[in-house]
Design a protein around this motif. Structure first.
Motif, PDB file in Angstrom:
ATOM      1  N   LEU A 318       1.034  -1.513  -0.255  1.00  0.00           N
ATOM      2  CA  LEU A 318       0.079  -0.250  -0.320  1.00  0.00           C
ATOM      3  C   LEU A 318       0.427   0.941  -0.329  1.00  0.00           C
ATOM      4  CD1 LEU A 318      -2.677  -1.171   2.308  1.00  0.00           C
ATOM      5  CD2 LEU A 318      -3.376  -0.461   0.236  1.00  0.00           C
ATOM      6  N   SER A 319       1.838   0.956   0.889  1.00  0.00           N
ATOM      7  CA  SER A 319       2.881   2.486   0.976  1.00  0.00           C
ATOM      8  C   SER A 319       2.993   3.255  -0.605  1.00  0.00           C
ATOM      9  CB  SER A 319       3.641   2.234   2.005  1.00  0.00           C
ATOM     10  OG  SER A 319       5.334   2.701   1.828  1.00  0.00           O
ATOM     11  N   LEU A 320       3.910   1.291  -1.102  1.00  0.00           N
ATOM     12  CA  LEU A 320       4.680   1.847  -2.561  1.00  0.00           C
ATOM     13  C   LEU A 320       3.715   2.529  -3.395  1.00  0.00           C
ATOM     14  CD1 LEU A 320       6.979   1.206  -4.312  1.00  0.00           C
ATOM     15  CD2 LEU A 320       5.700  -0.927  -4.843  1.00  0.00           C
ATOM     16  N   PHE A 321       2.382   2.081  -3.642  1.00  0.00           N
ATOM     17  CA  PHE A 321       1.404   1.959  -4.182  1.00  0.00           C
ATOM     18  C   PHE A 321       0.892   3.843  -4.491  1.00  0.00           C
ATOM     19  CE2 PHE A 321      -3.393   2.915  -5.284  1.00  0.00           C
ATOM     20  CZ  PHE A 321      -3.494   2.622  -6.094  1.00  0.00           C
ATOM     21  N   TRP A 322       1.072   4.053  -3.357  1.00  0.00           N
ATOM     22  CA  TRP A 322       0.008   5.358  -3.007  1.00  0.00           C
ATOM     23  C   TRP A 322       1.494   7.039  -3.165  1.00  0.00           C
ATOM     24  CZ3 TRP A 322      -4.202   8.173  -1.372  1.00  0.00           C
ATOM     25  CH2 TRP A 322      -5.543   7.042  -1.625  1.00  0.00           C
ATOM     26  N   LEU A 323       3.370   5.853  -2.719  1.00  0.00           N
ATOM     27  CA  LEU A 323       4.008   6.279  -2.826  1.00  0.00           C
ATOM     28  C   LEU A 323       3.840   7.296  -4.783  1.00  0.00           C
ATOM     29  CD1 LEU A 323       6.111   5.271  -0.580  1.00  0.00           C
ATOM     30  CD2 LEU A 323       5.537   7.798  -0.600  1.00  0.00           C
ATOM     31  N   LEU A 324       3.456   6.159  -5.412  1.00  0.00           N
ATOM     32  CA  LEU A 324       4.014   5.782  -7.188  1.00  0.00           C
ATOM     33  C   LEU A 324       2.583   6.645  -7.459  1.00  0.00           C
ATOM     34  CD1 LEU A 324       5.181   2.354  -7.810  1.00  0.00           C
ATOM     35  CD2 LEU A 324       6.849   4.700  -7.314  1.00  0.00           C
ATOM     36  N   SER A 325       1.412   6.813  -7.096  1.00  0.00           N
ATOM     37  CA  SER A 325       0.767   7.031  -7.660  1.00  0.00           C
ATOM     38  C   SER A 325       0.587   8.935  -7.197  1.00  0.00           C
ATOM     39  CB  SER A 325      -0.557   6.723  -6.898  1.00  0.00           C
ATOM     40  OG  SER A 325      -1.160   7.105  -5.373  1.00  0.00           O
ATOM     41  N   GLY A 326       1.628   9.212  -6.699  1.00  0.00           N
ATOM     42  CA  GLY A 326       1.710  10.259  -5.727  1.00  0.00           C
ATOM     43  C   GLY A 326       2.856  11.164  -6.984  1.00  0.00           C
ATOM     44  N   LEU A 327       3.962  10.820  -7.018  1.00  0.00           N
ATOM     45  CA  LEU A 327       5.326  10.645  -7.414  1.00  0.00           C
ATOM     46  C   LEU A 327       4.990  10.703  -9.410  1.00  0.00           C
ATOM     47  CD1 LEU A 327       8.469  11.247  -8.055  1.00  0.00           C
ATOM     48  CD2 LEU A 327       8.851   8.707  -7.575  1.00  0.00           C
ATOM     49  N   ILE A 328       4.180   9.914  -9.487  1.00  0.00           N
ATOM     50  CA  ILE A 328       4.726   9.681 -11.053  1.00  0.00           C
ATOM     51  C   ILE A 328       3.565  10.592 -11.866  1.00  0.00           C
ATOM     52  CG2 ILE A 328       3.341   8.244 -13.197  1.00  0.00           C
ATOM     53  CD1 ILE A 328       4.183   5.311 -11.254  1.00  0.00           C
ATOM     54  N   PRO A 329       2.659  11.139 -11.812  1.00  0.00           N
ATOM     55  CA  PRO A 329       1.994  12.382 -12.090  1.00  0.00           C
ATOM     56  C   PRO A 329       3.307  13.526 -11.877  1.00  0.00           C
ATOM     57  CG  PRO A 329       0.394  11.028 -10.766  1.00  0.00           C
ATOM     58  CD  PRO A 329       1.917  10.078 -10.376  1.00  0.00           C
ATOM     59  N   LEU A 330       3.714  13.993 -11.199  1.00  0.00           N
ATOM     60  CA  LEU A 330       4.272  14.470 -11.043  1.00  0.00           C
ATOM     61  C   LEU A 330       5.706  15.006 -12.097  1.00  0.00           C
ATOM     62  CD1 LEU A 330       5.232  15.203  -7.018  1.00  0.00           C
ATOM     63  CD2 LEU A 330       3.414  16.811  -8.500  1.00  0.00           C
ATOM     64  N   LEU A 331       5.922  13.779 -12.928  1.00  0.00           N
ATOM     65  CA  LEU A 331       6.992  13.804 -13.158  1.00  0.00           C
ATOM     66  C   LEU A 331       6.544  14.424 -15.019  1.00  0.00           C
ATOM     67  CD1 LEU A 331       8.210   9.491 -13.025  1.00  0.00           C
ATOM     68  CD2 LEU A 331       9.252  11.927 -11.992  1.00  0.00           C
ATOM     69  N   ALA A 332       5.051  14.882 -15.336  1.00  0.00           N
ATOM     70  CA  ALA A 332       4.395  15.218 -16.367  1.00  0.00           C
ATOM     71  C   ALA A 332       3.347  16.152 -15.412  1.00  0.00           C
ATOM     72  CB  ALA A 332       4.123  14.576 -17.509  1.00  0.00           C
ATOM     73  N   PRO A 333       3.703  16.950 -14.576  1.00  0.00           N
ATOM     74  CA  PRO A 333       2.153  17.455 -14.552  1.00  0.00           C
ATOM     75  C   PRO A 333       1.205  18.016 -15.085  1.00  0.00           C
ATOM     76  CG  PRO A 333       4.228  19.004 -13.888  1.00  0.00           C
ATOM     77  CD  PRO A 333       4.389  17.498 -14.622  1.00  0.00           C
ATOM     78  N   GLY A 334       1.270  18.774 -16.417  1.00  0.00           N
ATOM     79  CA  GLY A 334       0.589  19.570 -17.134  1.00  0.00           C
ATOM     80  C   GLY A 334      -0.204  18.284 -17.929  1.00  0.00           C
ATOM     81  N   GLN A 335       0.890  17.069 -17.884  1.00  0.00           N
ATOM     82  CA  GLN A 335      -0.018  16.176 -18.887  1.00  0.00           C
ATOM     83  C   GLN A 335      -0.857  15.896 -17.829  1.00  0.00           C
ATOM     84  OE1 GLN A 335       1.793  12.587 -20.599  1.00  0.00           O
ATOM     85  NE2 GLN A 335       0.013  11.560 -20.734  1.00  0.00           N
ATOM     86  N   ALA A 336      -0.932  14.992 -16.425  1.00  0.00           N
ATOM     87  CA  ALA A 336      -2.122  14.576 -15.336  1.00  0.00           C
ATOM     88  C   ALA A 336      -2.817  15.874 -15.002  1.00  0.00           C
ATOM     89  CB  ALA A 336      -0.791  14.634 -13.787  1.00  0.00           C
ATOM     90  N   SER A 337      -2.802  17.152 -15.836  1.00  0.00           N
ATOM     91  CA  SER A 337      -4.095  17.637 -15.285  1.00  0.00           C
ATOM     92  C   SER A 337      -5.084  18.259 -16.345  1.00  0.00           C
ATOM     93  CB  SER A 337      -2.995  19.851 -14.757  1.00  0.00           C
ATOM     94  OG  SER A 337      -2.773  20.386 -15.477  1.00  0.00           O
ATOM     95  N   ALA A 338      -4.628  17.646 -17.213  1.00  0.00           N
ATOM     96  CA  ALA A 338      -5.278  17.633 -18.123  1.00  0.00           C
ATOM     97  C   ALA A 338      -6.987  17.234 -17.716  1.00  0.00           C
ATOM     98  CB  ALA A 338      -4.653  17.345 -19.477  1.00  0.00           C
ATOM     99  N   PRO A 339      -6.930  16.362 -17.514  1.00  0.00           N
ATOM    100  CA  PRO A 339      -8.559  15.829 -17.667  1.00  0.00           C
ATOM    101  C   PRO A 339      -9.277  16.664 -16.463  1.00  0.00           C
ATOM    102  CG  PRO A 339      -7.415  14.487 -16.593  1.00  0.00           C
ATOM    103  CD  PRO A 339      -6.449  14.818 -16.512  1.00  0.00           C
ATOM    104  N   PHE A 340      -8.378  17.981 -15.767  1.00  0.00           N
ATOM    105  CA  PHE A 340      -8.844  18.712 -14.942  1.00  0.00           C
ATOM    106  C   PHE A 340      -9.825  19.890 -15.904  1.00  0.00           C
ATOM    107  CE2 PHE A 340      -7.069  17.013 -11.464  1.00  0.00           C
ATOM    108  CZ  PHE A 340      -7.572  16.135 -11.201  1.00  0.00           C
ATOM    109  N   LEU A 341      -9.265  20.707 -16.899  1.00  0.00           N
ATOM    110  CA  LEU A 341      -8.919  21.373 -17.586  1.00  0.00           C
ATOM    111  C   LEU A 341     -10.252  21.775 -18.177  1.00  0.00           C
ATOM    112  CD1 LEU A 341      -6.032  21.311 -19.628  1.00  0.00           C
ATOM    113  CD2 LEU A 341      -6.413  22.710 -17.712  1.00  0.00           C
ATOM    114  N   PRO A 342     -11.347  20.898 -18.216  1.00  0.00           N
ATOM    115  CA  PRO A 342     -12.685  21.393 -19.035  1.00  0.00           C
ATOM    116  C   PRO A 342     -13.257  22.307 -17.939  1.00  0.00           C
ATOM    117  CG  PRO A 342     -12.031  19.122 -19.747  1.00  0.00           C
ATOM    118  CD  PRO A 342     -11.161  19.348 -18.942  1.00  0.00           C
ATOM    119  N   PHE A 343     -12.993  21.743 -16.832  1.00  0.00           N
ATOM    120  CA  PHE A 343     -13.926  22.020 -15.735  1.00  0.00           C
ATOM    121  C   PHE A 343     -13.153  23.653 -14.705  1.00  0.00           C
ATOM    122  CE2 PHE A 343     -14.213  17.851 -16.328  1.00  0.00           C
ATOM    123  CZ  PHE A 343     -15.639  17.563 -16.709  1.00  0.00           C
ATOM    124  N   MET A 344     -12.473  23.354 -14.434  1.00  0.00           N
ATOM    125  CA  MET A 344     -11.643  24.910 -13.861  1.00  0.00           C
ATOM    126  C   MET A 344     -10.188  25.822 -14.861  1.00  0.00           C
ATOM    127  SD  MET A 344      -9.466  22.760 -11.241  1.00  0.00           S
ATOM    128  CE  MET A 344     -10.742  21.578 -11.176  1.00  0.00           C
TER     129      MET A 344
END
Length: 426
Positions: A318-344
């Motif tokens: 569980l620790s590894l899952f949550w650490l990676l789920s937070g770290l990987i999007p930070l490697l490409a934050p622009g791409q990770a934030s794309a799903p929010f762009l239609p709403f904000m």
């Protein structure tokens, strides 16, 4: 008699407390977290206290008022985030002895055989120091030194025996041929009762063990049969191959996890667990086979045995899952934030992405610390539900996405609930 029991919430202490209360004594139990024990044993007076912080005589004077005897069932295996051996097993006891003087309060000290393999380690060295001071203190005392303690419940070494016995196909053992003597926890409680009643003169130093001696392999196989599992061959593992596991267990200890696979236990087991003198004939003891036979196993024991060694990989996973789920999007934050762009706006989408990543990583790190584990797991569960709800409302099509970003949250929820269910140690 009024009797104070240190470590009354523990494996041995809880049985000792119940026995003495049943005999009509007024029992006060001391423990760090007695809330649950108070519900299970309401006839006992409970006081919350941490021995590692009771290292001065004044810390004891109020607690000792009106007591006729003190039974020390407290102890720890190795230093770590949750345990300070010097403070708990030596300094607190010396402060207790000083606070007792010049009274005649009887001290019944549950110790261990402190010579042999591991005698230099803090586990046995701190016990030996407390025993030595007690013997020269002038206080009335009895020291009891049990072998490996078996009982209906399980903790530490006994829990590990059950876990190893439930291994599928083979029994992986280190020091499989080491000799092990055992004693039933009820027999330890009987010895405490006999000490309280005056059966043994002050200054008695008594080793407690049944006559039968087993190898570690035989003892594990005995537990396997007790669980109702077919016999399995022993896979003898060289100690050098187990060092990575021991190292990880030691590191986990510094994070507050009390694993029986730590280096202290492995060092002691290298010589085995055996007593140097026979138990007095006035204290009949049950063999390991008789102890287990007197407490038939149920399906809950099999569940415990199979889940015990899974706790560490579940928490680590569980620790590894949550650490990676937070770290990987930070490697490409622009791409990770794309799903929010239609709403904000873009800046808000980026800020929300970074915030959720930091939250994920915080939970992934915090769950590794035992004092924070429960709150971290509850946080993981709540945030996962929030992610599912938010994703369903904002982008319901994600449920049909071939990569399954929302579907994959469901197994993590179930694993989090599993971790919460098996988190408690006693």
């Amino acid at each position: 008699m009024n009797i104070l029991i240190l470590g009354a919430t523990g494996f041995i202490g809880s049985v000792v407390a119940a026995r003495l209360a049943d005999e009509g004594h007024v029992v006060t139990g001391l423990g760090r977290t007695p809330a649950r024990a108070a519900l299970k044993q309401p006839t006992i007076k409970w006081r919350r206290a941490d021995l590692s912080r009771m290292t001065q005589p004044d810390d004891w004077r109020d607690i000792l008022k009106g007591q006729h005897a003190v039974v020390n069932c407290a102890g720890a295996l190795q230093d770590g985030l949750s345990d300070d051996l010097s403070a708990t097993q030596t300094e607190a006891m010396l402060a207790l002895y000083a606070a007792e003087k010049p009274s005649s309060i009887l001290v019944v000290q549950i110790s261990a055989r402190t010579d042999g393999a591991g005698s230099h380690l803090p586990f046995l060295a701190t016990k030996r120091a407390a025993d030595t001071v007690l013997a020269s203190s002038g206080l009335p005392y009895v020291i009891l030194r049990p072998a490996l303690v078996l009982g209906r419940n399980a903790h530490g070494g006994t829990a590990l025996l059950r876990a190893l016995s439930a291994f599928p196909f083979v029994l992986p053992l280190i020091h499989a041929d080491s000799a092990v003597e055992t004693v039933a926890v009820d027999d330890v409680a009987a010895a405490v009762s006999a000490s309280i009643s005056g059966l043994f003169p002050s200054g008695s130093d008594i080793e407690l063990a049944a006559e039968e001696r087993y190898t570690l392999a035989d003892l594990v196989k005995l537990h396997r049969a007790w669980l109702g599992l077919p016999d399995a061959p022993v896979l003898s593992i060289p100690p050098v191959l187990a060092r990575p596991v021991t190292w990880l267990a030691d590191m986990a200890g510094y994070l507050g996890w009390r694993s029986p696979l730590r280096s202290t236990a492995m060092t002691v087991m290298s010589e085995g667990v055996s007593m140097s003198s026979p138990t007095p004939s006035s204290l009949p003891t049950l063999s390991a086979a008789a102890t287990l036979a007197a407490n038939p196993s149920g399906v809950q024991d099999l569940w415990f045995a199979r889940l015990y060694l899974l706790k560490a990989p579940v928490i680590a996973g569980l620790s590894l899952f949550w650490l990676l789920s937070g770290l990987i999007p930070l490697l490409a934050p622009g791409q990770a934030s794309a799903p929010f762009l239609p709403f904000m706006p873009a800046d808000a989408a980026m800020a929300l992405t970074i915030l959720t990543c930091l939250i994920d990583m915080a939970f992934g790190a915090a769950v590794l610390f035992r004092p924070l584990a429960r709150r971290s797991l509850l946080g993981m569960f709540a945030v996962s539900l929030a992610y599912l709800a938010g994703g369903t409302v904002l982008e319901p099509a994600l449920w049909l996405d071939p990569l399954g970003p929302l579907v994959k949250v469901l197994p993590s929820l179930l694993l989090t609930l599993t971790a919460l269910a098996i988190l408690d140690e006693r």
